[in-house]
Design a protein around this motif. Structure first.
Motif, PDB file in Angstrom:
ATOM      1  N   VAL A  42      15.506   1.823  33.515  1.00  0.00           N
ATOM      2  CA  VAL A  42      14.382   1.921  34.453  1.00  0.00           C
ATOM      3  C   VAL A  42      13.054   1.590  33.785  1.00  0.00           C
ATOM      4  CG1 VAL A  42      13.062   3.551  35.877  1.00  0.00           C
ATOM      5  CG2 VAL A  42      15.557   3.560  35.960  1.00  0.00           C
ATOM      6  N   ARG A  43      12.923   1.903  32.506  1.00  0.00           N
ATOM      7  CA  ARG A  43      11.623   1.749  31.828  1.00  0.00           C
ATOM      8  C   ARG A  43      11.029   0.348  31.972  1.00  0.00           C
ATOM      9  NH1 ARG A  43       9.111   4.925  28.196  1.00  0.00           N
ATOM     10  NH2 ARG A  43      10.968   6.234  28.094  1.00  0.00           N
ATOM     11  N   PRO A  44      11.753  -0.741  31.651  1.00  0.00           N
ATOM     12  CA  PRO A  44      11.134  -2.067  31.808  1.00  0.00           C
ATOM     13  C   PRO A  44      10.950  -2.489  33.261  1.00  0.00           C
ATOM     14  CG  PRO A  44      13.421  -2.294  31.129  1.00  0.00           C
ATOM     15  CD  PRO A  44      13.092  -0.840  31.040  1.00  0.00           C
ATOM     16  N   LEU A  45      11.604  -1.795  34.213  1.00  0.00           N
ATOM     17  CA  LEU A  45      11.462  -2.142  35.633  1.00  0.00           C
ATOM     18  C   LEU A  45      10.261  -1.467  36.282  1.00  0.00           C
ATOM     19  CD1 LEU A  45      15.187  -1.915  36.821  1.00  0.00           C
ATOM     20  CD2 LEU A  45      13.897  -3.973  36.205  1.00  0.00           C
ATOM     21  N   ARG A  46       9.678  -0.492  35.618  1.00  0.00           N
ATOM     22  CA  ARG A  46       8.586   0.269  36.220  1.00  0.00           C
ATOM     23  C   ARG A  46       7.418  -0.601  36.667  1.00  0.00           C
ATOM     24  NH1 ARG A  46       8.212   5.796  32.560  1.00  0.00           N
ATOM     25  NH2 ARG A  46       9.858   6.942  33.673  1.00  0.00           N
ATOM     26  N   PRO A  47       6.936  -1.544  35.841  1.00  0.00           N
ATOM     27  CA  PRO A  47       5.791  -2.347  36.290  1.00  0.00           C
ATOM     28  C   PRO A  47       6.062  -3.120  37.571  1.00  0.00           C
ATOM     29  CG  PRO A  47       6.112  -2.579  33.928  1.00  0.00           C
ATOM     30  CD  PRO A  47       7.307  -1.860  34.450  1.00  0.00           C
ATOM     31  N   TYR A  48       7.316  -3.518  37.802  1.00  0.00           N
ATOM     32  CA  TYR A  48       7.657  -4.240  39.035  1.00  0.00           C
ATOM     33  C   TYR A  48       7.766  -3.289  40.220  1.00  0.00           C
ATOM     34  CZ  TYR A  48       8.894  -8.137  35.950  1.00  0.00           C
ATOM     35  OH  TYR A  48       8.867  -9.129  35.017  1.00  0.00           O
ATOM     36  N   LEU A  49       8.543  -2.211  40.066  1.00  0.00           N
ATOM     37  CA  LEU A  49       8.842  -1.332  41.185  1.00  0.00           C
ATOM     38  C   LEU A  49       7.651  -0.492  41.611  1.00  0.00           C
ATOM     39  CD1 LEU A  49      12.420  -0.063  40.219  1.00  0.00           C
ATOM     40  CD2 LEU A  49      11.803  -1.805  41.890  1.00  0.00           C
ATOM     41  N   ILE A  50       6.726  -0.214  40.702  1.00  0.00           N
ATOM     42  CA  ILE A  50       5.620   0.667  41.056  1.00  0.00           C
ATOM     43  C   ILE A  50       4.746   0.064  42.144  1.00  0.00           C
ATOM     44  CG2 ILE A  50       3.867  -0.152  39.413  1.00  0.00           C
ATOM     45  CD1 ILE A  50       3.290   2.845  38.859  1.00  0.00           C
ATOM     46  N   ALA A  51       4.750  -1.263  42.282  1.00  0.00           N
ATOM     47  CA  ALA A  51       3.991  -1.912  43.342  1.00  0.00           C
ATOM     48  C   ALA A  51       4.879  -2.358  44.495  1.00  0.00           C
ATOM     49  CB  ALA A  51       3.224  -3.120  42.786  1.00  0.00           C
ATOM     50  N   SER A  52       6.101  -2.810  44.196  1.00  0.00           N
ATOM     51  CA  SER A  52       6.957  -3.354  45.251  1.00  0.00           C
ATOM     52  C   SER A  52       7.772  -2.284  45.960  1.00  0.00           C
ATOM     53  CB  SER A  52       7.902  -4.409  44.661  1.00  0.00           C
ATOM     54  OG  SER A  52       8.755  -3.812  43.688  1.00  0.00           O
ATOM     55  N   ASN A  53       8.200  -1.241  45.239  1.00  0.00           N
ATOM     56  CA  ASN A  53       9.024  -0.197  45.853  1.00  0.00           C
ATOM     57  C   ASN A  53       8.782   1.134  45.128  1.00  0.00           C
ATOM     58  OD1 ASN A  53      10.988   1.309  47.185  1.00  0.00           O
ATOM     59  ND2 ASN A  53      12.419  -0.385  47.241  1.00  0.00           N
ATOM     60  N   PRO A  54       7.595   1.722  45.328  1.00  0.00           N
ATOM     61  CA  PRO A  54       7.284   2.956  44.586  1.00  0.00           C
ATOM     62  C   PRO A  54       8.193   4.118  44.945  1.00  0.00           C
ATOM     63  CG  PRO A  54       5.632   2.517  46.284  1.00  0.00           C
ATOM     64  CD  PRO A  54       6.501   1.301  46.198  1.00  0.00           C
ATOM     65  N   VAL A  55       8.735   4.153  46.171  1.00  0.00           N
ATOM     66  CA  VAL A  55       9.631   5.251  46.564  1.00  0.00           C
ATOM     67  C   VAL A  55      10.931   5.189  45.764  1.00  0.00           C
ATOM     68  CG1 VAL A  55      11.000   6.209  48.446  1.00  0.00           C
ATOM     69  CG2 VAL A  55       8.658   5.477  48.863  1.00  0.00           C
ATOM     70  N   LEU A  56      11.489   3.996  45.605  1.00  0.00           N
ATOM     71  CA  LEU A  56      12.698   3.848  44.785  1.00  0.00           C
ATOM     72  C   LEU A  56      12.413   4.228  43.344  1.00  0.00           C
ATOM     73  CD1 LEU A  56      15.613   2.915  44.367  1.00  0.00           C
ATOM     74  CD2 LEU A  56      14.757   0.577  44.093  1.00  0.00           C
ATOM     75  N   LEU A  57      11.251   3.828  42.831  1.00  0.00           N
ATOM     76  CA  LEU A  57      10.905   4.164  41.454  1.00  0.00           C
ATOM     77  C   LEU A  57      10.727   5.674  41.299  1.00  0.00           C
ATOM     78  CD1 LEU A  57      10.283   3.198  38.624  1.00  0.00           C
ATOM     79  CD2 LEU A  57       7.892   2.904  39.306  1.00  0.00           C
ATOM     80  N   GLU A  58      10.161   6.322  42.315  1.00  0.00           N
ATOM     81  CA  GLU A  58      10.051   7.780  42.288  1.00  0.00           C
ATOM     82  C   GLU A  58      11.419   8.417  42.106  1.00  0.00           C
ATOM     83  OE1 GLU A  58       7.001  10.096  44.923  1.00  0.00           O
ATOM     84  OE2 GLU A  58       7.788   8.401  46.076  1.00  0.00           O
ATOM     85  N   TYR A 202       0.543  -8.093  36.021  1.00  0.00           N
ATOM     86  CA  TYR A 202       0.895  -8.333  34.615  1.00  0.00           C
ATOM     87  C   TYR A 202       2.246  -7.702  34.261  1.00  0.00           C
ATOM     88  CZ  TYR A 202      -3.999  -9.653  34.252  1.00  0.00           C
ATOM     89  OH  TYR A 202      -5.214 -10.269  34.428  1.00  0.00           O
ATOM     90  N   ALA A 203       3.091  -7.537  35.279  1.00  0.00           N
ATOM     91  CA  ALA A 203       4.360  -6.840  35.062  1.00  0.00           C
ATOM     92  C   ALA A 203       5.240  -7.556  34.043  1.00  0.00           C
ATOM     93  CB  ALA A 203       5.108  -6.698  36.390  1.00  0.00           C
ATOM     94  N   SER A 204       5.302  -8.857  34.130  1.00  0.00           N
ATOM     95  CA  SER A 204       6.174  -9.605  33.202  1.00  0.00           C
ATOM     96  C   SER A 204       5.737  -9.391  31.765  1.00  0.00           C
ATOM     97  CB  SER A 204       6.132 -11.096  33.549  1.00  0.00           C
ATOM     98  OG  SER A 204       6.635 -11.325  34.839  1.00  0.00           O
ATOM     99  N   LEU A 205       4.423  -9.482  31.536  1.00  0.00           N
ATOM    100  CA  LEU A 205       3.906  -9.294  30.181  1.00  0.00           C
ATOM    101  C   LEU A 205       4.193  -7.883  29.689  1.00  0.00           C
ATOM    102  CD1 LEU A 205       2.295 -10.323  27.766  1.00  0.00           C
ATOM    103  CD2 LEU A 205       0.205  -9.609  28.953  1.00  0.00           C
ATOM    104  N   VAL A 206       3.984  -6.901  30.569  1.00  0.00           N
ATOM    105  CA  VAL A 206       4.235  -5.512  30.170  1.00  0.00           C
ATOM    106  C   VAL A 206       5.705  -5.296  29.850  1.00  0.00           C
ATOM    107  CG1 VAL A 206       4.198  -3.122  30.977  1.00  0.00           C
ATOM    108  CG2 VAL A 206       2.265  -4.628  31.465  1.00  0.00           C
ATOM    109  N   SER A 207       6.592  -5.795  30.694  1.00  0.00           N
ATOM    110  CA  SER A 207       8.027  -5.607  30.473  1.00  0.00           C
ATOM    111  C   SER A 207       8.486  -6.281  29.191  1.00  0.00           C
ATOM    112  CB  SER A 207       8.818  -6.154  31.662  1.00  0.00           C
ATOM    113  OG  SER A 207       8.510  -5.450  32.832  1.00  0.00           O
ATOM    114  N   LEU A 208       8.044  -7.509  28.978  1.00  0.00           N
ATOM    115  CA  LEU A 208       8.425  -8.212  27.752  1.00  0.00           C
ATOM    116  C   LEU A 208       7.882  -7.494  26.518  1.00  0.00           C
ATOM    117  CD1 LEU A 208       7.911 -11.934  28.859  1.00  0.00           C
ATOM    118  CD2 LEU A 208      10.078 -10.741  28.466  1.00  0.00           C
ATOM    119  N   THR A 209       6.677  -6.940  26.641  1.00  0.00           N
ATOM    120  CA  THR A 209       6.103  -6.201  25.517  1.00  0.00           C
ATOM    121  C   THR A 209       6.935  -4.965  25.207  1.00  0.00           C
ATOM    122  OG1 THR A 209       3.888  -6.966  26.096  1.00  0.00           O
ATOM    123  CG2 THR A 209       4.051  -5.031  24.667  1.00  0.00           C
ATOM    124  N   ILE A 210       7.346  -4.235  26.256  1.00  0.00           N
ATOM    125  CA  ILE A 210       8.163  -3.036  26.051  1.00  0.00           C
ATOM    126  C   ILE A 210       9.496  -3.392  25.411  1.00  0.00           C
ATOM    127  CG2 ILE A 210       9.420  -1.198  27.253  1.00  0.00           C
ATOM    128  CD1 ILE A 210       7.157  -1.162  29.311  1.00  0.00           C
TER     129      ILE A 210
END
Length: 248
Positions: A42-58, A202-210
């Motif tokens: 889940v950790r690298p998916l957070r930047p994507y899901l927090i904007a597209s599907n915050p309920v699923l990420l919750e 900047y989700a891609s950059l954040v995920s790749l950085t993580i």
């Protein structure tokens, strides 16, 4: 002696008593391992899901930041506020029963597995003699930031608190903290959503950085250990690379 020493050192990673694990021990350790894997996925998916599907990420992550983000989206009408709260509570408590079960199965062994603090271990041993109402209050307060919730949940299982009361108390505490954080996120509204959308951009950059950080750190540590071994070996030999002679 060396095999005994190795066995003693390995006890830190084995919460059960005895030499061999039972079927319940294996199943519980596999479930705990699955929780760890879920967190890593889940950790690298957070930047994507927090904007597209915050309920699923919750639900998947159960973090306070995700709850606040979902409530902020509720403020601008993207989703119902009650759904953000329900998903937040469910996400926080969905796997706590495993920790309760581990405490019931292994007692102090799982608490030692969670922490190396001798103070925490002594507290856990003394807490078995506490008034049951104090332990119930501790379960309610466990979701608060800074509280060692795994230790408290394991202690609840160790002291034979029944599962249904434990889940109800856990849900109550999670509802209180979720309501507080959701209220803050709902109050911020559009400002919080703008921040979330910036993160998403900047989700891609954040995920790749993580991912890069997670892969690089073990390699750096391994390199440092190798360099230290070489330095120790160099200092233990003479200038010519051979063992220094000692006067006879």
């Amino acid at each position: 002696m060396s095999s005994l020493s190795f066995a003693e050192r390995s006890r830190r990673w084995v919460p059960w008593q005895g030499r061999r694990a039972t079927a319940a021990d294996v199943a519980l350790m596999a479930a705990i391992g699955g929780v760890i894997v879920l967190g890593l996925v889940v950790r690298p998916l957070r930047p994507y899901l927090i904007a597209s599907n915050p309920v699923l990420l919750e639900f998947l992550g159960g973090g306070l930041a995700e709850i606040g983000a979902a409530a902020a989206f509720a403020r601008i009408g993207e989703l119902p506020l009650w759904l953000a709260i329900v998903a937040g509570v469910a996400g926080m408590i969905k796997l706590d029963w495993l920790t309760w079960w581990a405490g019931r199965q292994w007692g102090l062994g799982i608490i030692s597995f969670f922490t190396t603090s001798e103070r925490t271990k002594r507290f856990a041993e003394r807490a078995r003699e506490l008034d049951p109402w104090l332990l119930r209050l501790a379960v309610v307060l466990a979701p608060l930031p800074g509280v060692p919730s795994p230790v408290i949940f394991a202690l609840a299982g160790w002291t034979r608190m029944r599962l249904i009361p434990f889940l109800l108390l856990d849900a109550l505490g999670s509802l209180l903290i979720t309501g507080l954080v959701a209220g803050l996120g709902y109050g911020l509204g559009q400002h919080a959503v703008d921040l979330v959308l910036t993160i998403d951009r900047y989700a891609s950059l954040v995920s790749l950085t993580i991912i890069g950080f997670a892969l690089t750190v073990p390699l750096i540590r391994k390199l440092i250990r190798r360099l230290r071994r070489k330095e120790v070996g160099r200092l233990s030999t003479g200038p010519a690379g051979t063992q220094e002679s000692r006067p006879g």
